[in-house]
Write a protein that holds these residues in place. Structure first.
Motif, PDB file in Angstrom:
ATOM      1  N   MET A 104       0.821  -1.203   0.000  1.00  0.00           N
ATOM      2  CA  MET A 104       0.000   0.000   0.000  1.00  0.00           C
ATOM      3  C   MET A 104       0.863   1.265   0.000  1.00  0.00           C
ATOM      4  O   MET A 104       0.592   2.219  -0.737  1.00  0.00           O
ATOM      5  CB  MET A 104      -0.954   0.018   1.189  1.00  0.00           C
ATOM      6  CG  MET A 104      -1.927   1.173   1.134  1.00  0.00           C
ATOM      7  SD  MET A 104      -3.099   1.186   2.471  1.00  0.00           S
ATOM      8  CE  MET A 104      -4.204  -0.084   1.910  1.00  0.00           C
ATOM      9  N   ALA A 105       1.911   1.263   0.796  1.00  0.00           N
ATOM     10  CA  ALA A 105       2.807   2.422   0.832  1.00  0.00           C
ATOM     11  C   ALA A 105       3.489   2.619  -0.516  1.00  0.00           C
ATOM     12  O   ALA A 105       3.611   3.745  -1.013  1.00  0.00           O
ATOM     13  CB  ALA A 105       3.838   2.242   1.939  1.00  0.00           C
ATOM     14  N   ARG A 106       3.932   1.526  -1.114  1.00  0.00           N
ATOM     15  CA  ARG A 106       4.573   1.624  -2.425  1.00  0.00           C
ATOM     16  C   ARG A 106       3.598   2.109  -3.496  1.00  0.00           C
ATOM     17  O   ARG A 106       3.960   2.871  -4.382  1.00  0.00           O
ATOM     18  CB  ARG A 106       5.150   0.269  -2.814  1.00  0.00           C
ATOM     19  CG  ARG A 106       6.347  -0.100  -2.014  1.00  0.00           C
ATOM     20  CD  ARG A 106       6.842  -1.463  -2.389  1.00  0.00           C
ATOM     21  NE  ARG A 106       8.062  -1.752  -1.672  1.00  0.00           N
ATOM     22  CZ  ARG A 106       8.931  -2.642  -2.038  1.00  0.00           C
ATOM     23  NH1 ARG A 106       8.719  -3.355  -3.131  1.00  0.00           N
ATOM     24  NH2 ARG A 106      10.011  -2.845  -1.340  1.00  0.00           N
ATOM     25  N   THR A 107       2.362   1.654  -3.403  1.00  0.00           N
ATOM     26  CA  THR A 107       1.354   2.103  -4.359  1.00  0.00           C
ATOM     27  C   THR A 107       1.101   3.597  -4.207  1.00  0.00           C
ATOM     28  O   THR A 107       1.016   4.326  -5.206  1.00  0.00           O
ATOM     29  CB  THR A 107       0.045   1.318  -4.153  1.00  0.00           C
ATOM     30  OG1 THR A 107       0.321  -0.063  -4.301  1.00  0.00           O
ATOM     31  CG2 THR A 107      -1.011   1.749  -5.140  1.00  0.00           C
ATOM     32  N   PHE A 108       0.986   4.053  -2.969  1.00  0.00           N
ATOM     33  CA  PHE A 108       0.803   5.490  -2.738  1.00  0.00           C
ATOM     34  C   PHE A 108       2.000   6.276  -3.269  1.00  0.00           C
ATOM     35  O   PHE A 108       1.828   7.343  -3.862  1.00  0.00           O
ATOM     36  CB  PHE A 108       0.595   5.775  -1.249  1.00  0.00           C
ATOM     37  CG  PHE A 108      -0.834   5.975  -0.873  1.00  0.00           C
ATOM     38  CD1 PHE A 108      -1.684   4.893  -0.747  1.00  0.00           C
ATOM     39  CD2 PHE A 108      -1.349   7.239  -0.660  1.00  0.00           C
ATOM     40  CE1 PHE A 108      -3.010   5.060  -0.409  1.00  0.00           C
ATOM     41  CE2 PHE A 108      -2.669   7.420  -0.316  1.00  0.00           C
ATOM     42  CZ  PHE A 108      -3.507   6.331  -0.184  1.00  0.00           C
ATOM     43  N   LEU A 109       3.198   5.759  -3.050  1.00  0.00           N
ATOM     44  CA  LEU A 109       4.390   6.456  -3.533  1.00  0.00           C
ATOM     45  C   LEU A 109       4.376   6.549  -5.061  1.00  0.00           C
ATOM     46  O   LEU A 109       4.584   7.631  -5.626  1.00  0.00           O
ATOM     47  CB  LEU A 109       5.657   5.734  -3.065  1.00  0.00           C
ATOM     48  CG  LEU A 109       6.964   6.312  -3.590  1.00  0.00           C
ATOM     49  CD1 LEU A 109       7.167   7.726  -3.077  1.00  0.00           C
ATOM     50  CD2 LEU A 109       8.137   5.414  -3.209  1.00  0.00           C
ATOM     51  N   ALA A 110       4.125   5.433  -5.722  1.00  0.00           N
ATOM     52  CA  ALA A 110       4.112   5.436  -7.188  1.00  0.00           C
ATOM     53  C   ALA A 110       3.028   6.366  -7.731  1.00  0.00           C
ATOM     54  O   ALA A 110       3.265   7.116  -8.685  1.00  0.00           O
ATOM     55  CB  ALA A 110       3.907   4.016  -7.718  1.00  0.00           C
ATOM     56  N   ASN A 111       1.853   6.346  -7.118  1.00  0.00           N
ATOM     57  CA  ASN A 111       0.783   7.229  -7.570  1.00  0.00           C
ATOM     58  C   ASN A 111       1.089   8.690  -7.267  1.00  0.00           C
ATOM     59  O   ASN A 111       0.751   9.567  -8.061  1.00  0.00           O
ATOM     60  CB  ASN A 111      -0.552   6.828  -6.947  1.00  0.00           C
ATOM     61  CG  ASN A 111      -1.087   5.550  -7.548  1.00  0.00           C
ATOM     62  OD1 ASN A 111      -0.813   5.248  -8.692  1.00  0.00           O
ATOM     63  ND2 ASN A 111      -1.830   4.809  -6.772  1.00  0.00           N
ATOM     64  N   SER A 112       1.724   8.960  -6.146  1.00  0.00           N
ATOM     65  CA  SER A 112       2.092  10.336  -5.824  1.00  0.00           C
ATOM     66  C   SER A 112       3.085  10.875  -6.838  1.00  0.00           C
ATOM     67  O   SER A 112       2.988  12.029  -7.273  1.00  0.00           O
ATOM     68  CB  SER A 112       2.706  10.406  -4.424  1.00  0.00           C
ATOM     69  OG  SER A 112       1.782   9.983  -3.464  1.00  0.00           O
ATOM     70  N   ILE A 113       4.033  10.045  -7.226  1.00  0.00           N
ATOM     71  CA  ILE A 113       5.011  10.455  -8.233  1.00  0.00           C
ATOM     72  C   ILE A 113       4.309  10.703  -9.567  1.00  0.00           C
ATOM     73  O   ILE A 113       4.569  11.688 -10.249  1.00  0.00           O
ATOM     74  CB  ILE A 113       6.122   9.400  -8.354  1.00  0.00           C
ATOM     75  CG1 ILE A 113       6.984   9.412  -7.088  1.00  0.00           C
ATOM     76  CG2 ILE A 113       6.964   9.625  -9.593  1.00  0.00           C
ATOM     77  CD1 ILE A 113       7.956   8.265  -6.985  1.00  0.00           C
ATOM     78  N   THR A 114       3.405   9.818  -9.933  1.00  0.00           N
ATOM     79  CA  THR A 114       2.692   9.974 -11.205  1.00  0.00           C
ATOM     80  C   THR A 114       1.805  11.217 -11.205  1.00  0.00           C
ATOM     81  O   THR A 114       1.701  11.903 -12.223  1.00  0.00           O
ATOM     82  CB  THR A 114       1.850   8.723 -11.488  1.00  0.00           C
ATOM     83  OG1 THR A 114       2.739   7.613 -11.615  1.00  0.00           O
ATOM     84  CG2 THR A 114       1.039   8.870 -12.750  1.00  0.00           C
ATOM     85  N   LEU A 115       1.169  11.504 -10.091  1.00  0.00           N
ATOM     86  CA  LEU A 115       0.276  12.658 -10.030  1.00  0.00           C
ATOM     87  C   LEU A 115       1.022  13.984  -9.952  1.00  0.00           C
ATOM     88  O   LEU A 115       0.422  15.035 -10.109  1.00  0.00           O
ATOM     89  CB  LEU A 115      -0.669  12.523  -8.839  1.00  0.00           C
ATOM     90  CG  LEU A 115      -1.702  11.411  -8.971  1.00  0.00           C
ATOM     91  CD1 LEU A 115      -2.462  11.231  -7.668  1.00  0.00           C
ATOM     92  CD2 LEU A 115      -2.672  11.718 -10.098  1.00  0.00           C
ATOM     93  N   THR A 116       2.319  13.935  -9.699  1.00  0.00           N
ATOM     94  CA  THR A 116       3.123  15.147  -9.694  1.00  0.00           C
ATOM     95  C   THR A 116       3.583  15.414 -11.133  1.00  0.00           C
ATOM     96  O   THR A 116       4.276  14.597 -11.720  1.00  0.00           O
ATOM     97  CB  THR A 116       4.352  14.973  -8.785  1.00  0.00           C
ATOM     98  OG1 THR A 116       3.904  14.564  -7.498  1.00  0.00           O
ATOM     99  CG2 THR A 116       5.123  16.267  -8.684  1.00  0.00           C
ATOM    100  N   PRO A 117       3.156  16.545 -11.712  1.00  0.00           N
ATOM    101  CA  PRO A 117       3.527  16.814 -13.114  1.00  0.00           C
ATOM    102  C   PRO A 117       5.036  16.789 -13.333  1.00  0.00           C
ATOM    103  O   PRO A 117       5.815  17.262 -12.520  1.00  0.00           O
ATOM    104  CB  PRO A 117       2.966  18.214 -13.349  1.00  0.00           C
ATOM    105  CG  PRO A 117       1.859  18.333 -12.379  1.00  0.00           C
ATOM    106  CD  PRO A 117       2.296  17.573 -11.167  1.00  0.00           C
ATOM    107  N   GLY A 118       5.421  16.208 -14.457  1.00  0.00           N
ATOM    108  CA  GLY A 118       6.832  16.116 -14.804  1.00  0.00           C
ATOM    109  C   GLY A 118       7.445  14.771 -14.482  1.00  0.00           C
ATOM    110  O   GLY A 118       8.564  14.483 -14.891  1.00  0.00           O
TER     111      GLY A 118
END
Length: 161
Positions: A104-118
């Motif tokens: 779950m933490a890794r999923t949140f991290l990957a999604n947070s990175i994706t949702l950050t433009p660039g």
């Protein structure tokens, strides 16, 4: 017990989304939440209910504020690169390492990175995350990890692990 907790969480989300206590909408919510729990209850992540402890909720709020600040900052950065006639970009895929252990933490991290433009999370293999980055600023994997991952990782660790 796990299914009852999931049902309650789903029902709370339903009530928040509909923002109504009319009996028809509550009844539909009960039916939909029961069906969702019966059909999809096995795919809910293990340990998801632990996030509802007050300490973890506090860190989740802190994480949300930090995340929004980084998203706003990244939006300005990408807008600057798009509007600049010299288009100062150096795109590429970087391999960064995460210390997060739970899915779950890794999923949140990957999604947070994706949702950050660039930035865009491409793949995760073991402890390594492959990220497409609009402007690679370093050739050093440790520095890339510091820039992309660490800003969210420490907070996500307090929320999920």
């Amino acid at each position: 017990m796990k299914r009852i907790i999931h049902f309650i969480i789903l029902m709370i989300v339903w009530l928040l989304l509909t923002w109504s206590l009319q009996w028809q909408e509550v009844l539909v919510g009960v039916v939909v939440c029961l069906l969702a729990e019966l059909l999809l209850g096995d795919i809910f992540p293990h340990g998801a209910v632990y996030i509802f402890s007050p300490v973890r909720l506090f860190w989740m709020i802190v994480y949300t504020v930090v995340f929004i600040a980084f998203v706003v900052r990244a939006n300005f950065d990408v807008a600057y690169r798009v509007l600049n006639i010299y288009m100062p970009i150096r795109p590429g895929i970087v391999k960064v390492r995460t210390a997060l252990k739970t899915d779950m933490a890794r999923t949140f991290l990957a999604n947070s990175i994706t949702l950050t433009p660039g930035t865009l999370s491409v793949d995760m293999i073991d402890d390594h995350l492959y990220v497409h980055w609009i402007n690679i600023t370093s050739e050093d994997p440790e520095k890339e990890t510091e820039i992309i991952v660490r800003r969210f990782e420490k907070l996500l660790e307090r929320v999920f692990e």
